[in-house]
Design a protein around this motif. Sequence first.
Motif, PDB file in Angstrom:
ATOM      1  N   LYS A  44     -13.790  13.670   7.131  1.00 59.84           N
ATOM      2  CA  LYS A  44     -13.621  12.272   7.534  1.00 59.84           C
ATOM      3  C   LYS A  44     -12.158  11.869   7.451  1.00 59.84           C
ATOM      4  N   ARG A  45     -11.279  12.764   7.618  1.00 60.34           N
ATOM      5  CA  ARG A  45      -9.859  12.493   7.495  1.00 60.34           C
ATOM      6  C   ARG A  45      -9.390  11.483   8.545  1.00 60.34           C
ATOM      7  N   GLY A  46      -9.842  11.605   9.790  1.00 65.75           N
ATOM      8  CA  GLY A  46      -9.430  10.685  10.851  1.00 65.75           C
ATOM      9  C   GLY A  46      -9.891   9.268  10.569  1.00 65.75           C
ATOM     10  N   LEU A  47     -11.113   9.118  10.067  1.00 68.57           N
ATOM     11  CA  LEU A  47     -11.637   7.797   9.727  1.00 68.57           C
ATOM     12  C   LEU A  47     -10.851   7.181   8.572  1.00 68.57           C
ATOM     13  N   LEU A  48     -10.507   7.977   7.588  1.00 66.03           N
ATOM     14  CA  LEU A  48      -9.735   7.488   6.444  1.00 66.03           C
ATOM     15  C   LEU A  48      -8.346   7.008   6.880  1.00 66.03           C
ATOM     16  N   ILE A  49      -7.695   7.767   7.732  1.00 70.56           N
ATOM     17  CA  ILE A  49      -6.364   7.376   8.219  1.00 70.56           C
ATOM     18  C   ILE A  49      -6.442   6.080   9.018  1.00 70.56           C
ATOM     19  N   ALA A  50      -7.469   5.948   9.859  1.00 70.22           N
ATOM     20  CA  ALA A  50      -7.637   4.718  10.646  1.00 70.22           C
ATOM     21  C   ALA A  50      -7.886   3.521   9.740  1.00 70.22           C
ATOM     22  N   ALA A  51      -8.695   3.686   8.688  1.00 72.45           N
ATOM     23  CA  ALA A  51      -8.981   2.587   7.761  1.00 72.45           C
ATOM     24  C   ALA A  51      -7.719   2.157   7.018  1.00 72.45           C
ATOM     25  N   ILE A  52      -6.927   3.120   6.568  1.00 74.67           N
ATOM     26  CA  ILE A  52      -5.686   2.799   5.849  1.00 74.67           C
ATOM     27  C   ILE A  52      -4.713   2.078   6.783  1.00 74.67           C
ATOM     28  N   ALA A  53      -4.608   2.543   8.017  1.00 73.48           N
ATOM     29  CA  ALA A  53      -3.713   1.894   8.984  1.00 73.48           C
ATOM     30  C   ALA A  53      -4.166   0.460   9.251  1.00 73.48           C
ATOM     31  N   LEU A  54      -5.469   0.240   9.358  1.00 71.00           N
ATOM     32  CA  LEU A  54      -5.993  -1.108   9.599  1.00 71.00           C
ATOM     33  C   LEU A  54      -5.673  -2.033   8.427  1.00 71.00           C
ATOM     34  N   VAL A  55      -5.831  -1.531   7.206  1.00 75.13           N
ATOM     35  CA  VAL A  55      -5.527  -2.336   6.018  1.00 75.13           C
ATOM     36  C   VAL A  55      -4.042  -2.696   5.983  1.00 75.13           C
ATOM     37  N   VAL A  56      -3.179  -1.751   6.283  1.00 77.86           N
ATOM     38  CA  VAL A  56      -1.732  -2.011   6.285  1.00 77.86           C
ATOM     39  C   VAL A  56      -1.381  -3.063   7.333  1.00 77.86           C
ATOM     40  N   ILE A  57      -1.968  -2.963   8.515  1.00 79.60           N
ATOM     41  CA  ILE A  57      -1.700  -3.944   9.577  1.00 79.60           C
ATOM     42  C   ILE A  57      -2.169  -5.331   9.154  1.00 79.60           C
ATOM     43  N   MET A  58      -3.359  -5.414   8.542  1.00 83.65           N
ATOM     44  CA  MET A  58      -3.880  -6.719   8.102  1.00 83.65           C
ATOM     45  C   MET A  58      -2.975  -7.328   7.029  1.00 83.65           C
ATOM     46  N   VAL A  59      -2.507  -6.521   6.087  1.00 81.42           N
ATOM     47  CA  VAL A  59      -1.619  -7.028   5.031  1.00 81.42           C
ATOM     48  C   VAL A  59      -0.321  -7.548   5.643  1.00 81.42           C
ATOM     49  N   LEU A  60       0.223  -6.836   6.607  1.00 84.90           N
ATOM     50  CA  LEU A  60       1.455  -7.284   7.249  1.00 84.90           C
ATOM     51  C   LEU A  60       1.245  -8.586   8.021  1.00 84.90           C
ATOM     52  N   CYS A  61       0.136  -8.693   8.731  1.00 84.57           N
ATOM     53  CA  CYS A  61      -0.131  -9.918   9.498  1.00 84.57           C
ATOM     54  C   CYS A  61      -0.333 -11.118   8.578  1.00 84.57           C
ATOM     55  N   VAL A  62      -1.150 -10.951   7.558  1.00 81.05           N
ATOM     56  CA  VAL A  62      -1.398 -12.056   6.629  1.00 81.05           C
ATOM     57  C   VAL A  62      -0.114 -12.415   5.891  1.00 81.05           C
ATOM     58  N   GLY A  63       0.619 -11.415   5.438  1.00 85.52           N
ATOM     59  CA  GLY A  63       1.885 -11.673   4.744  1.00 85.52           C
ATOM     60  C   GLY A  63       2.877 -12.398   5.639  1.00 85.52           C
ATOM     61  N   GLY A  64       2.969 -11.986   6.894  1.00 85.87           N
ATOM     62  CA  GLY A  64       3.861 -12.660   7.840  1.00 85.87           C
ATOM     63  C   GLY A  64       3.452 -14.096   8.079  1.00 85.87           C
ATOM     64  N   GLY A  65       2.150 -14.337   8.166  1.00 85.84           N
ATOM     65  CA  GLY A  65       1.660 -15.706   8.360  1.00 85.84           C
ATOM     66  C   GLY A  65       1.988 -16.593   7.173  1.00 85.84           C
ATOM     67  N   VAL A  66       1.820 -16.073   5.977  1.00 83.92           N
ATOM     68  CA  VAL A  66       2.126 -16.850   4.767  1.00 83.92           C
ATOM     69  C   VAL A  66       3.623 -17.160   4.696  1.00 83.92           C
ATOM     70  N   VAL A  67       4.442 -16.171   4.995  1.00 80.52           N
ATOM     71  CA  VAL A  67       5.896 -16.392   4.962  1.00 80.52           C
ATOM     72  C   VAL A  67       6.291 -17.441   6.003  1.00 80.52           C
ATOM     73  N   ALA A  68       5.722 -17.363   7.203  1.00 81.32           N
ATOM     74  CA  ALA A  68       6.033 -18.351   8.246  1.00 81.32           C
ATOM     75  C   ALA A  68       5.597 -19.749   7.813  1.00 81.32           C
ATOM     76  N   PHE A  69       4.409 -19.860   7.221  1.00 81.60           N
ATOM     77  CA  PHE A  69       3.927 -21.164   6.771  1.00 81.60           C
ATOM     78  C   PHE A  69       4.848 -21.749   5.707  1.00 81.60           C
ATOM     79  N   LEU A  70       5.193 -20.942   4.711  1.00 80.95           N
ATOM     80  CA  LEU A  70       6.046 -21.438   3.631  1.00 80.95           C
ATOM     81  C   LEU A  70       7.441 -21.789   4.124  1.00 80.95           C
ATOM     82  N   THR A  71       7.924 -21.078   5.112  1.00 80.84           N
ATOM     83  CA  THR A  71       9.254 -21.345   5.648  1.00 80.84           C
ATOM     84  C   THR A  71       9.276 -22.613   6.488  1.00 80.84           C
ATOM     85  N   LEU A  72       8.241 -22.820   7.286  1.00 82.97           N
ATOM     86  CA  LEU A  72       8.258 -23.912   8.252  1.00 82.97           C
ATOM     87  C   LEU A  72       7.608 -25.202   7.766  1.00 82.97           C
ATOM     88  N   ARG A  73       6.906 -25.187   6.648  1.00 84.04           N
ATOM     89  CA  ARG A  73       6.162 -26.392   6.258  1.00 84.04           C
ATOM     90  C   ARG A  73       7.055 -27.555   5.850  1.00 84.04           C
TER      91      ARG A  73
END
Length: 188
Positions: A44-73
């Motif tokens: 299941k190596r391919g599935l594991l890599i895809a799951a890790i990549a998805l988690v990293v992308i979600m963390v970056l998106c949420v983190g970017g949204g929080v930074v934008a909110f705190l900067t612009l509020r």
Amino acid sequence: MAGQPEGPGGAAAPAGPGTQDPSAIPPPPSGYPPYPGAAAPKKKRGLLIAAIALVVIMVLCVGGGVVAFLTLRNVENGEGAKEPAVAVDEFLTAVYKDRDATKAASRVCAASRDDEKIAAKVAEVQKYSAEYQNPRFRWTSPKVDNQTGDRATVSTRITMTTADEKVADQDLRFTVVQKTGWWVCEVA
């Protein structure tokens, strides 16, 4: 002997009491399927890599949204007043004379801007028009009581008079901050 199987050297095997003919062993019953054995685990190596990549992308998106909110509020739109007393006077004019919640909100700092509360205050002032005979509002010239760097405390007294000579006074104290000019941040 005829009819007896031959042994290892070509000689006939003795047919004794403990020996059986190998062809005489009955086959296993056909009602049971053969045992499949343990399946090899799938990789299941391919599935594991895809799951890790998805988690990293979600963390970056949420983190970017929080930074934008705190900067612009706390970003102020437009220019504030040139002086703390002028900011208070413009706010009071928008609420008590113009009765314009949008204009009043444009004089309030972004950190304290609550459009619903400002609209409620303007609605309260308009309600006085229905309850009292021709209410008029005036206030003393706003006075800066304390100013330190980018904060100031401004006070004034609002007086409401009506056509039937009723009078009501209210002392107000404003906290005003400087960012891109002076903005009303708190009314007490």
